[in-house]
Design an enzyme around this catalytic site. Structure first.
Site, PDB file in Angstrom:
ATOM      1  N   CYS A   5       0.843  -1.194   0.000  1.00  0.00           N
ATOM      2  CA  CYS A   5       0.000   0.000   0.000  1.00  0.00           C
ATOM      3  C   CYS A   5       0.881   1.248   0.000  1.00  0.00           C
ATOM      4  O   CYS A   5       1.747   1.430   0.854  1.00  0.00           O
ATOM      5  CB  CYS A   5      -0.902  -0.009   1.230  1.00  0.00           C
ATOM      6  N   CYS A   8       0.621   3.344   3.215  1.00  0.00           N
ATOM      7  CA  CYS A   8       1.277   2.666   4.341  1.00  0.00           C
ATOM      8  C   CYS A   8       2.793   2.822   4.242  1.00  0.00           C
ATOM      9  O   CYS A   8       3.471   3.019   5.254  1.00  0.00           O
ATOM     10  CB  CYS A   8       0.911   1.190   4.380  1.00  0.00           C
ATOM     11  N   HIS A  47      -4.020   1.458   8.385  1.00  0.00           N
ATOM     12  CA  HIS A  47      -4.566   1.059   7.078  1.00  0.00           C
ATOM     13  C   HIS A  47      -6.061   0.787   7.193  1.00  0.00           C
ATOM     14  O   HIS A  47      -6.491  -0.339   7.455  1.00  0.00           O
ATOM     15  CB  HIS A  47      -3.833  -0.171   6.528  1.00  0.00           C
ATOM     16  N   ASN A  88     -13.136  10.036  -1.485  1.00  0.00           N
ATOM     17  CA  ASN A  88     -13.642   9.102  -2.477  1.00  0.00           C
ATOM     18  C   ASN A  88     -13.836   7.741  -1.802  1.00  0.00           C
ATOM     19  O   ASN A  88     -13.048   7.343  -0.940  1.00  0.00           O
ATOM     20  CB  ASN A  88     -12.673   8.981  -3.649  1.00  0.00           C
ATOM     21  N   GLY A  94     -14.090   6.849  -8.310  1.00  0.00           N
ATOM     22  CA  GLY A  94     -12.776   6.947  -8.951  1.00  0.00           C
ATOM     23  C   GLY A  94     -11.623   6.810  -7.974  1.00  0.00           C
ATOM     24  O   GLY A  94     -10.513   7.280  -8.238  1.00  0.00           O
ATOM     25  N   THR A  96      -8.432   5.656  -6.311  1.00  0.00           N
ATOM     26  CA  THR A  96      -7.278   4.980  -6.912  1.00  0.00           C
ATOM     27  C   THR A  96      -6.332   4.379  -5.878  1.00  0.00           C
ATOM     28  O   THR A  96      -5.581   3.461  -6.199  1.00  0.00           O
ATOM     29  CB  THR A  96      -6.481   5.949  -7.813  1.00  0.00           C
ATOM     30  N   HIS A  99      -6.600   3.249   0.570  1.00  0.00           N
ATOM     31  CA  HIS A  99      -6.205   3.537   1.961  1.00  0.00           C
ATOM     32  C   HIS A  99      -6.854   4.884   2.247  1.00  0.00           C
ATOM     33  O   HIS A  99      -6.576   5.864   1.536  1.00  0.00           O
ATOM     34  CB  HIS A  99      -4.676   3.568   2.063  1.00  0.00           C
ATOM     35  N   HIS A 101      -8.183   8.426   2.770  1.00  0.00           N
ATOM     36  CA  HIS A 101      -7.495   9.714   2.719  1.00  0.00           C
ATOM     37  C   HIS A 101      -8.501  10.814   2.457  1.00  0.00           C
ATOM     38  O   HIS A 101      -9.477  10.625   1.734  1.00  0.00           O
ATOM     39  CB  HIS A 101      -6.397   9.728   1.649  1.00  0.00           C
ATOM     40  N   HIS A 103      -9.145  14.414   0.834  1.00  0.00           N
ATOM     41  CA  HIS A 103      -8.675  15.447  -0.093  1.00  0.00           C
ATOM     42  C   HIS A 103      -9.065  16.811   0.485  1.00  0.00           C
ATOM     43  O   HIS A 103     -10.222  17.004   0.893  1.00  0.00           O
ATOM     44  CB  HIS A 103      -9.363  15.307  -1.454  1.00  0.00           C
TER      45      HIS A 103
END
Ligand code: AMP
Ligand code: ZN
Length: 114
Positions: A5, A8, A47, A88, A94, A96, A99, A101, A103
């Site tokens: 990952c 990670c 994770h 997302n 979408g 990608t 893990h 996150h 934005h």
């Protein structure tokens, strides 16, 4: 920690990346492909795959993500004018990097979500 990952590897230091913030629960980086003048990612060290996997026990980590985002945008003088926080979740969004996150986008007038 998941072995292959990307986030990670950044969290553990196995992959060197310029961190804007680093604490016991989360870190923050600049997105490599920015969609706004400021585009940050705030990432938990644990994770967690995506928003579908967030549990009550992740509360302190998720709260820290928001606190760090707010502090960074304040320090960049983008708090007053506002910005967008987005997550997302899965394929239709979408996503990608599987893990969790956040934005954090700002520095221009943003269009409608979606
Ligand atoms: P998502 O599409 O929501 O999974 O977001 C993953 C984000 O990670 C994308 O906006 C990518 O541009 C960003 N990204 C991928 N690799 C890197 C990297 N090495 N450093 C910084 N951001 C990255
Ligand atoms: Zn991971």
């Amino acid at each position: 920690m998941s072995d292959d990952c990307l986030f990670c590897k950044m969290a553990s230091g196995a992959l060197d990346v310029g961190k804007l913030h680093d604490d016991d629960l989360v870190f923050a980086i600049k997105d490599i492909n920015p969609r706004a003048p400021t585009h940050l990612l705030v990432i938990p060290k644990e994770h967690i795959v995506d928003g579908r996997d967030v549990r009550a026990e992740h509360g302190p980590t998720v709260a820290r993500m928001f606190v760090v985002a707010a502090a960074l945008m304040e320090s960049l003088q983008l708090a007053k004018r506002g910005y967008r926080i987005a997550f997302n979740v899965g394929e239709d969004a979408g996503m990608t990097v599987p893990h969790l996150h956040m934005h954090v986008l700002g520095g221009r007038r943003l269009g409608a979500e979606g």
